[in-house]
Enzyme design. Structure first.
Site, mmCIF file in Angstrom:
data_model
loop_
_atom_site.group_PDB
_atom_site.id
_atom_site.type_symbol
_atom_site.label_atom_id
_atom_site.label_comp_id
_atom_site.label_asym_id
_atom_site.label_seq_id
_atom_site.Cartn_x
_atom_site.Cartn_y
_atom_site.Cartn_z
ATOM 1 N N SER A 178 0.840 -1.206 0.000
ATOM 2 C CA SER A 178 0.000 0.000 0.000
ATOM 3 C C SER A 178 0.873 1.253 0.000
ATOM 4 C CB SER A 178 -0.942 0.010 1.210
ATOM 5 O OG SER A 178 -0.237 -0.224 2.409
ATOM 6 N N GLU B 228 -9.277 -9.319 4.877
ATOM 7 C CA GLU B 228 -9.564 -7.903 4.620
ATOM 8 C C GLU B 228 -10.975 -7.757 4.065
ATOM 9 O OE1 GLU B 228 -6.673 -5.787 2.266
ATOM 10 O OE2 GLU B 228 -7.974 -4.034 2.047
ATOM 11 N N LYS C 116 4.156 -11.617 3.727
ATOM 12 C CA LYS C 116 2.732 -11.831 3.438
ATOM 13 C C LYS C 116 2.531 -11.810 1.929
ATOM 14 C CE LYS C 116 -0.426 -8.321 3.722
ATOM 15 N NZ LYS C 116 -0.945 -8.298 2.331
HETATM 16 O O1 KIV Z 1 -0.369 -3.325 1.449
HETATM 17 C C1 KIV Z 1 -1.003 -3.327 2.495
HETATM 18 O O2 KIV Z 1 -0.922 -2.430 3.345
HETATM 19 C C2 KIV Z 1 -1.888 -4.436 2.722
HETATM 20 C C3 KIV Z 1 -3.074 -4.138 3.564
HETATM 21 C C4 KIV Z 1 -4.125 -3.528 2.732
HETATM 22 C C5 KIV Z 1 -3.533 -5.336 4.220
HETATM 23 O O3 KIV Z 1 -1.714 -5.484 2.172
#
Ligand code: KIV
Length: 285
Positions: free
Chosen positions: A49, A186, A117
């Site tokens: 993000s 999410e 992640k």
């Molecule tokens: O990139 C990010 O901050 C994320 C969140 C939206 C979970 O993957």
């Protein structure tokens, strides 16, 4: 910096078994990481993000591994103790298991992450399995997965219908069986999140806009402090309007410089009179 113990996977699982919710925030820079460390945040996500919140792109898709590594290194310097998760950017894991392992390894080797992640369900279980087999803790991300926003038809709640909800439950099981230590949900309905949390045996479930029944909560830092101007999602409670505070400060700066009321003597540095006289002599003035 206030000292605290390093947050490890066993400590996170202990919180889960003690019924204590895990705290998790996004972070993309050193000063914010320093503050989050002081606040005692358990986990930090350097999310892709950052493409939107820090770099001003329209989506997360243009973000590269090099972008992620640079920001993650800065965050690690500010937070030696939080459990640091690097977010695998678009096309850093989708092409193959080998690509996924190599890029996950970069987060560990170059940015001292504690885990990574990646987005996706059963179709990404082999990536999770490969990364975990390489000794890297990996977590999944289901529900609204921003890298697939086009296929999902926009930033909207996922799993409202029984059929789609069942698929998310099956995906969560597939990721858990592949070895994911945690799964982020999410923007799925609270009752779906609760069902998945109850079914989790070897991993914990984190919620972003998916209600209170998970093992912990994630928020996007820029949303919680009014720092992202383009939109404000419903799940983002504003805990303090830093954006407004900063804007007022900036306006005041512009005004004070324009009116010559800044700087004042306490804002600059002098030199001894005799040194100044000597200097003028040297200059012939
Ligand atoms: O990139 C990010 O901050 C994320 C969140 C939206 C979970 O993957």
């Amino acid at each position: 910096m206030t000292e605290r113990k390093k947050v490890t996977l066993p400590r996170l699982f202990k919180k889960v078994s003690d019924g204590q919710p895990i705290t998790w925030l996004t972070c993309y820079d050193y000063p914010t990481a320093y503050l989050q460390e002081q606040a005692g945040i358990d986990m930090i996500l350097v999310g892709d993000s950052l493409g939107m919140t820090m770099l001003g792109y329209e989506s997360t898709l243009p973000v590269t591994m090099d972008d992620m590594i640079r920001h993650t290194q800065a965050v690690r310097r500010g937070t030696p103790n939080a459990f640091l998760v690097g977010d695998m950017p678009y096309m850093s894991y989708q092409p193959s298991i080998e690509t996924a392992i190599r890029n996950a390894g970069r987060f560990m080797a170059e940015a001292s992450c504690d885990g990574i992640k990646l987005e996706g369900g059963a179709e990404m279980a082999d990536r999770i399995h490969g990364i975990v087999a390489a000794g890297i803790p990996a977590m999944g991300h289901l529900g609204l997965t921003p890298q697939s926003v086009s296929a999902l038809g926009g930033y909207r709640v996922q799993g409202k219908g029984a059929l789609q909800a069942k698929k998310i439950i099956d995906d969560a099981k597939a990721l858990e069986q592949a070895g994911a230590f945690a799964i982020l949900l999410e923007m799925v309905p609270d009752r779906l999140c609760e069902l998945i949390t109850k079914r989790a045996e070897n991993c914990f479930i984190m919620s972003l806009g998916s209600g209170p029944h998970a093992h912990g909560q994630l928020l996007i830092y820029h949303d919680m402090f009014g720092l992202y101007p383009r939109f404000k999602p419903r799940m983002a409670k504003v805990f303090g309007n830093a954006g407004e505070v900063i804007l007022n400060g900036l306006k005041q700066y512009v005004q004070e410089v324009s009116e010559s009321t800044f700087p004042q003597p306490e804002n600059w540095f002098g030199m001894p009179d005799e040194e100044y006289e000597e200097l003028l002599k040297m200059l012939g003035e």
